[in-house]
Motif scaffolding. Structure first.
Motif, PDB file in Angstrom:
ATOM      1  N   ASP A   1      52.716  14.338  50.253  1.00 46.06           N
ATOM      2  CA  ASP A   1      53.614  14.142  51.391  1.00 46.06           C
ATOM      3  C   ASP A   1      53.435  15.290  52.374  1.00 46.06           C
ATOM      4  O   ASP A   1      52.910  16.362  52.010  1.00 46.06           O
TER       5      ASP A   1
ATOM      6  N   ARG B   1      51.865   4.106  52.370  1.00 40.84           N
ATOM      7  CA  ARG B   1      52.093   5.192  53.326  1.00 40.84           C
ATOM      8  C   ARG B   1      53.147   4.792  54.360  1.00 40.84           C
ATOM      9  O   ARG B   1      53.166   3.673  54.861  1.00 40.84           O
TER      10      ARG B   1
ATOM     11  N   THR C   1      62.162  16.695  52.114  1.00 41.77           N
ATOM     12  CA  THR C   1      61.247  15.714  51.522  1.00 41.77           C
ATOM     13  C   THR C   1      61.520  14.295  52.021  1.00 41.77           C
ATOM     14  O   THR C   1      60.780  13.376  51.679  1.00 41.77           O
TER      15      THR C   1
ATOM     16  N   GLN D   1      55.071  10.122  54.126  1.00 39.08           N
ATOM     17  CA  GLN D   1      55.149   9.993  52.674  1.00 39.08           C
ATOM     18  C   GLN D   1      53.988   9.168  52.155  1.00 39.08           C
ATOM     19  O   GLN D   1      53.555   8.206  52.786  1.00 39.08           O
TER      20      GLN D   1
ATOM     21  N   ASN E   1      58.074  13.153  59.063  1.00 44.83           N
ATOM     22  CA  ASN E   1      57.695  13.086  57.656  1.00 44.83           C
ATOM     23  C   ASN E   1      56.671  11.990  57.448  1.00 44.83           C
ATOM     24  O   ASN E   1      56.809  10.892  58.008  1.00 44.83           O
TER      25      ASN E   1
END
Length: 851
Positions: free
Chosen positions: A800, A841, A88, A818, A816
């Protein structure tokens, strides 16, 4: 009790070089078949990569007090593994906990306004956070670079952890030496100048000696926020003697240093006095298109930051040294853990203040005559008071904890038990940053930021940047500090006099026992008891004049004896399923946070007869939790499912009583349902998350005092009315929350991850405009409220995404993103004044290398 007391570089290059050197000395894999055989550490890592479910496996990591596999434990427990934290892109504890449903975060204005303050099942969990089973009370923002997993135990939890734990507790499990050799490093770069480097190296040095070091360097701006930045670095070395043997000695050290421009967020638009509506009304953060009382319309962008770069800062360091000795006697283990820790924190923290209505405004036009006109008072709104909250301080904790745990049989009945004793000493000392000699009417020193001027915003205060434009704030404003709010002499910012600092101390002696009793293969009885002897002291800071004259101070002291227990019954229809019912208690004594958070039941800071009477009458807040649930480990323990229904009742909350004195009659009730999932649905799909519904209600909020002004010969009178809080939803808690993190592997080496996170509306606080009047005959009339104001933050969805690809077995690339939709949302609501806004973002790419 009272007694007299005496007066009183941005980037550490050597960290990166040391990490690189440590990796270089780790053994490389060759083409030799013998050397290609997996080690125990490789096996452990492979298992971690292929399954994140912890329920039913590797139970020893849950701690010695957990006497059964989680499927047989009659509580709701969530284990957040390192794999989910990494996937994450979580870099802090608060970021990691957002993946767990039912956890919200509280805001404050002092003590711990911008540090970790998680709410579990509607209760403040700051004082119930542990590292490797040892309480970690200090106000701080925790990192995850040295974290193996995070365990969240939900429900009243004082039997397990001691004081507090009304809604549950959080235990952070550290990275410590394991068998085998491995080295892993991640380097990330991204938008908003995001840069992060982590390293984790484990080596066996022979003769059963294991060494491990984790390190981190982090530097970033905050997406969607003007001027805000964060920098930190940390290192966590550890060594174990006797690794893999019956006798083990582990020494570990953790250091974290952080520097940042703290971000408080956005002020609320309305106050009770200037909200144009009537009846039940709400106010949210002043974001988007806004029209002030003076008729000015503008847009408050998500980037709006009301702080001052030349004034605001937050610096913090954490030192933590642990020594653990343990020996296995067959099925029984004796463990002793000693820890010394010190946390230091200093900040000047902007609190965007709305208390005098300066955001929306209190009049349609500004005064042009009299003293108000001469001052250029601004009453039409469109400004934010850049109030400065300041603090510096340290928290030192020394703990020694002994645990004896294992299994034995009494005939056909099996026992899995844990016995223990804990002794600790805690000391917290704090002061404030001030303009030397600038005193309030109470004789306390303060910083020049407009606090003595009313109304807050006028020509002079705007020129001094005490008030910032709501629509166009300037974080780069050339702010300077003056000797007072009205002085023209510049002055340095200094710490308050030593005698003006407040010191809290606490000592705890505890004993506890747990037993999981297998009466039948399908029936397990789980019992636990704990006794704590908790003594707390506070030595209040003296006024400037008293400290300057070295006048004697005083110390207030109180001792509480806490007894808590839990009981649960587990019925197992099959080996991998269970049904359970449990009852547990919690106790939160006065001064439980030692001033390191929002202390709702303090010892006070005065030694007047009235204050000492309150001290003698203080009570411990008591909480009880009732819970029933079901658990299942599916697909050969690859997927863990949990369902729980619960009710938590709190008594003895500190409120104002009907006689306008402090009484302990407040009550709160939380009812709810939790569902969680964790593990592998198939060999190519991994999931983590769940859903929580809470019905949090303030059953009895006590009373509120209203004053009826004097009339003729009649003196002013005070009348008590029920608090506006009674019957309303508990604050800083969401009724509905849902989290899902899923990782799909459609092709060998390819990983596609995604997260969906939902939190419903939260309330920060309530206010109403009831008033009291009296007649010439002295008859008091309570005028009912025409307006009841709730401060809220709206519901939100956040999404996400992650894409990962293993270039080789030892190299992985990932990206990633987010807050994929760039959602504007708020994560914390304070009782009044402001709400914390989330980043916009952001995206970052990571290269991961392992040997």
């Amino acid at each position: 009790m009272i007694r007299n007391a005496p007066a009183a570089g941005r980037t550490p290059a050597y960290l990166a070089l040391a990490a690189v050197g440590f990796i270089a000395t780790a053994p490389a894999h060759s083409a030799s078949p013998e050397e290609d055989k997996p080690t125990a550490a490789d096996d452990q890592q492979d298992r971690s990569d292929s399954q994140i479910v912890v329920t039913g496996v590797r139970v020893e990591q849950v701690g010695p007090k957990t006497t059964a596999p989680l499927v047989n434990t009659p509580r709701s427990v969530v284990v957040l593994p390192a794999q989910v934290i990494e996937q994450t892109g979580s870099a802090s504890l608060s970021e990691a906990l957002r993946t767990v449903p039912g956890i919200t975060f509280g805001a404050a204005e002092g003590g711990n306004p911008i540090g970790d303050r998680p709410f579990i099942r509607g209760f403040d969990g700051q004082g119930s956070t542990f590292v490797d089973g040892v309480r970690d009370i200090a106000a701080q923002t925790r990192e995850v670079f040295a974290t193996e997993q995070v365990q969240i135990v939900r429900g009243s939890d004082s039997t397990l952890g001691g004081r507090g734990s009304a809604g549950g507790s959080i235990n952070i499990v550290s990275k410590l030496p394991v068998t085998g050799d491995f080295a892993r490093a991640n380097a990330s770069v991204g938008t908003s100048d995001y840069k992060r480097f982590t390293v984790d190296v484990n080596r066996e040095l022979g003769s059963n000696i294991g060494v491990r070091i984790a390190g981190m360097w982090h530097d970033q701006d905050v997406a969607g926020r003007d001027a805000v930045w964060s920098q930190r670095w940390g290192v966590a070395p550890s060594v174990t003697l006797g690794l893999g043997t019956d006798t083990r000695l582990t020494a570990a050290y953790y250091y974290l240093e952080s520097h940042e421009l703290p971000d408080s967020g956005i002020p609320f638009l309305y106050t009770l006095g200037n909200h144009p509506g009537t009846g039940e009304v709400e106010t949210g953060p002043a974001i988007g298109r806004i029209t002030t009382a003076g008729g000015v319309t503008g847009t408050v962008k998500r980037t709006a930051f009301y702080g001052l770069k030349s004034r605001d800062f937050r610096d913090a360091t954490t030192h933590q040294a642990t020594l653990r000795a343990e020996h296995d006697f067959g099925n029984v283990t004796l463990r002793n853990t000693s820890r010394w820790s010190r946390n230091d924190q200093s900040y000047i923290f902007l609190l965007p203040d709305d208390s005098q209505g300066n955001v929306y405004g209190t009049a349609a036009t500004n005064p042009t005559t009299g003293a108000a006109g001469a001052r250029g008072d601004v009453l039409t709104g469109g400004y934010v008071w850049t109030r400065a909250n300041t603090r510096y301080g340290s928290t030192t904790v020394m703990t020694n904890q002994t645990d004896l745990f294992g299994t034995f049989d009494t005939g056909s009945i099996k026992h899995s038990f844990a016995l223990g004793a804990e002794f600790n000493f805690e000391k917290a000392r704090r002061g404030t940053f001030v303009s030397r000699g600038f005193l309030t009417t109470a004789g306390a020193e303060t910083l020049a930021s407009g606090s003595t001027i009313s109304p807050r915003c006028n020509t002079a205060t705007i020129a001094r940047y005490y008030c910032a434009s709501l629509f166009n704030p300037n974080p780069n404003a050339p702010w300077v500090n003056y000797a007072s709010d009205t002085s023209t002499a510049q002055a340095p910012i200094v710490k308050t006099l030593l005698g003006g600092e407040t010191q809290n101390e606490a000592s705890t002696a505890s004993i506890y026992a747990f037993d999981s009793i297998t009466l039948l293969p399908s029936l397990i009885l789980n019992l636990g008891v704990r006794y704590d002897h908790f003594t707390s002291k506070v030595t209040p800071g003296r006024t400037y004049a008293q400290a300057l004259a070295d006048a004697p101070g005083f110390t207030l002291e109180r001792t509480d004896k806490l007894f808590n227990w839990q009981a649960g019954l587990v019925f197992k229809p099959t080996r991998n399923t269970s049904l359970y019912a449990s009852y547990a208690t919690a106790a939160t004594p006065p001064n439980a946070l030692l001033g390191e958070g929002q202390e709702g039941n303090s010892l006070g800071t005065a030694n007047t007869p009235a204050a000492l009477a309150v001290l003698d009458s203080l009570k411990t807040e008591k909480t009880r939790s009732y819970e029933v649930g079901a658990k299942a480990d599916l697909f050969e323990n690859q997927l863990a499912l949990t369902l729980a229904l619960f009710q938590t009742d709190t008594d003895n909350a500190r409120v104002t009583g009907p006689n306008n004195t402090i009484e302990f009659i407040g009550k709160r009730r939380i009812r709810g349902v939790e569902f969680s999932f964790n593990g592998n649905v198939t060999s190519w799909l991994t999931v983590f998350g769940g859903y929580t519904y809470l019905d949090p209600k303030i059953v009895d909020g006590g009373f509120t005092a209203l004053t009826a002004p004097a009339v003729g010969a009649q003196a002013a009178k005070v009348v008590l009315v029920p608090s506006v809080n009674t019957g309303r939803m508990a604050t800083q808690t969401a009724k509905n929350s849902f989290t899902l993190w899923a990782d799909v592997k459609p092709l060998p080496g390819l990983s596609i991850g995604g997260g969906a996170f939902y939190t419903s509306k939260q309330y920060g606080g309530y206010a109403d405009n009831r008033s009291a009047t009296q007649s010439a005959a002295g008859v008091v009339t309570v005028n009912p409220a025409t307006k009841i104001l709730s401060r809220t933050i709206p519901e939100y969805w956040r999404f996400d995404a992650r894409l990962g690809y293993s270039v080789t077995p030892n190299i992985e690339l990932s990206v990633n993103v987010q807050n994929l939709t760039d959602k504007v949302y708020f994560t914390q609501a304070y009782t009044n004044h402001y709400a914390a806004i989330a980043p916009g973002r952001s995206a970052f790419a990571t290269i991961g290398v392992k040997f």
